[in-house]
Design an enzyme around this catalytic site. Structure first.
Site, PDB file in Angstrom:
ATOM      1  N   ASP A 172       0.848  -1.192   0.000  1.00 38.76           N
ATOM      2  CA  ASP A 172       0.000   0.000   0.000  1.00 38.76           C
ATOM      3  C   ASP A 172       0.883   1.241   0.000  1.00 38.76           C
ATOM      4  O   ASP A 172       2.032   1.206   0.457  1.00 38.76           O
ATOM      5  CB  ASP A 172      -0.947   0.012   1.200  1.00 38.76           C
ATOM      6  CG  ASP A 172      -0.230   0.100   2.548  1.00 38.76           C
ATOM      7  OD1 ASP A 172       0.755  -0.638   2.739  1.00 38.76           O
ATOM      8  OD2 ASP A 172      -0.636   0.914   3.403  1.00 38.76           O
ATOM      9  N   GLU A 230      -0.040  -0.954   5.857  1.00 39.37           N
ATOM     10  CA  GLU A 230       1.041  -0.478   6.724  1.00 39.37           C
ATOM     11  C   GLU A 230       0.966   1.020   6.951  1.00 39.37           C
ATOM     12  O   GLU A 230       1.239   1.513   8.057  1.00 39.37           O
ATOM     13  CB  GLU A 230       2.395  -0.848   6.114  1.00 39.37           C
ATOM     14  CG  GLU A 230       3.597  -0.572   7.013  1.00 39.37           C
ATOM     15  CD  GLU A 230       4.120   0.855   6.948  1.00 39.37           C
ATOM     16  OE1 GLU A 230       4.860   1.265   7.852  1.00 39.37           O
ATOM     17  OE2 GLU A 230       3.756   1.571   5.978  1.00 39.37           O
TER      18      GLU A 230
END
Length: 486
Positions: free
Chosen positions: A121, A188
């Site tokens: 991400d 994250e």
């Protein structure tokens, strides 16, 4: 009498100078035998194209999980399975949400597994990014030197490099003695609760105790540490915690045409200036001492004089390091006023003015200690200090005298040659705060060179990675797996 005193004073001074200079002379780096090997032959064009393709998927995380574009995340994962079919054919696959966990079964069941991890991400870009970036942020543009785009450094380069490394080793019929896990998180950037957090829960429920983990972290830093002209591989052995508070100035409100002698904004401004001008105490100890003890051995002699004689020059060194934002963050809990609010009308005096302050906690500090420090420092009845959350402690400090740490450091030396390797403190956060719950030790390091100019691309504009640096990162991961899994 005076002559005798002068004689003894000069003798003492000469002895002192001799001790200082001898200690500086003996402050020498360890000698490592660098293996002179030819660079591992990779399918360089394909690897670079795969990094470029990965960047083109807009896997942007959002503080609200309901606003994730999960279809785009799934398209990325489906592409991974197609592109790295050999990896998915030979390794056991499990999805926890949109986070991927792969297991490469080792031959020796009595050895604790290791985990290599990254996240795919990325943070958002500004709405006008196409007009201010040199290359469109999700183009994955490949030019003569760089691969461009969001995730080129943080952290699709890590994810793709690990997969390229495993693919290479499978083609060479490498079989690990120690089981190797790979985990690629999808959230994250917003804390990793549903990604790395769920992976960790799964591993703990399965009774898995990891020997060590390797996550994103620092890089092979170039021209960033003062006085050092060699690349420095800073392997972070801990990461900072976090605490956010509100500092609230209070006064009588009213109309701006009749202001009182002191406004809520004035009280708040005084309080914030006190916080900025009086940082949380810090010093060279623990991890930061380990870092600078190692790198200072490679500094010019005048710097060696200082670092080899901390008993005398520590206050001077602390002041010197405090002047650098990067080094300051290593030796203390940092103070960062980030948000302000007061009146919502131009002619209204606010009864309350609010400043939000973020602290990144050094392992020596905790939230309660910082709150008490702020209250004692400001000490004003017109100021309220409000804790917005319980905060998070810094992680535990991993041992940097282990086989795992040596596997990482020696592998990077084999690829890059004459470099410095030292333990460090990660000033931001990573998914390691979750994975560490299932591991004896956790390390945080991306084996890619990074200059000060390129560093600004992290979460910023013009994120990019040199093609050659990316390829050497793959070679580093190959050697880390070969060494760490045997």
């Amino acid at each position: 009498m005076i002559k005798r005193f002068s004689y003894y004073f000069l003798l003492a001074l000469a002895l002192l100078l001799s001790v200082i200079l001898i200690r500086a002379y003996l402050h020498q780096p360890d000698v490592y035998e660098i293996k002179a090997e030819a660079a591992l032959a990779l399918n360089e064009t394909k690897a670079i194209e795969n990094l470029s393709k990965s960047i083109q998927f807009q896997t942007i995380s959002h503080p609200d999980y309901d606003k994730f574009d999960y279809d785009e995340f799934q398209r990325f994962l489906s592409w991974l399975e197609t592109e790295y079919f050999q990896v998915f054919k030979n390794l056991e696959k499990k999805y926890l949400g949109k986070t991927l966990l792969l297991k490469w079964q080792g031959e020796a069941s009595d050895l604790n597994p290791i985990l290599l991890t990254g996240h795919y991400d990325v943070v958002p870009v500004r709405a006008d990014a196409d007009s201010i970036w040199q290359e469109s942020p999700f183009s994955g543009k490949i030019d003569g030197n760089y691969v461009w785009g969001r995730g080129a450094l943080d952290d699709k380069s890590g994810v793709i490099a690990i997969l390229e490394a495993v693919n290479y080793l499978l083609e060479k019929n490498f079989s690990p003695r120690r089981t190797v896990y790979l985990s690629f998180g999808h959230d994250e950037e917003i804390g990793g609760r549903r990604g790395a957090g769920k992976v960790t829960e799964f591993l703990l429920n399965e009774g898995v105790e990891l020997d060590w983990t390797l996550d994103e972290g620092s890089f092979l830093l170039q021209d960033i540490i003062p006085g050092i002209n060699k690349p420095v591989a800073v392997i972070n052995v801990a990461e900072k915690g976090s605490l956010t508070i509100q500092v609230i100035g209070k006064a009588e409100g009213g109309h701006s045409s009749m202001p009182s002698s002191k406004s809520s904004v004035g009280y708040l401004a005084e309080a914030l200036l006190k916080l900025e001008n009086n940082p949380v105490p810090g010093k060279l100890e623990g991890i930061s001492l380990g870092l600078f003890d190692e790198v200072s051995k490679q500094m010019p002699f005048q710097y060696k004089i200082l670092f080899a004689n901390l008993w005398l020059f520590e206050p001077l060194i602390n002041n010197f390091l405090s002047d650098s934002p990067t080094m300051n963050a290593v030796i203390r809990t940092t103070t960062a006023p980030t948000m302000l609010s007061a009146s919502n009308r131009l002619n209204v005096l606010a009864s309350e003015a609010v400043g939000t302050v973020n602290f990144r906690l050094h392992p020596r500090d905790n939230p309660e200690k910082i709150i008490n420090f702020v209250k004692d420092l400001i000490s004003n009845e017109n100021i309220e200090v409000k804790n917005l959350s319980t905060g998070t402690l810094a992680s535990s400090v991993s041992d940097w005298e282990t086989e795992g740490y040596r596997a990482i450091s020696n592998s990077v030396r084999e690829v890059y040659g004459d470099i410095i390797v030292a333990p460090g403190l990660m000033v931001g956060g990573s998914d390691s705060k979750h994975y560490a719950k299932a591991a004896k030790n956790s390390y945080r390091f991306n084996p890619f060179p990074l200059s000060a100019k390129e560093l600004s691309g992290l979460h910023g504009i013009d994120e990019r990675i040199k093609k050659d640096d990316f390829l050497n990162g793959i070679r580093s991961y190959i050697k880390i797996i070969q060494s760490g899994a045997n």
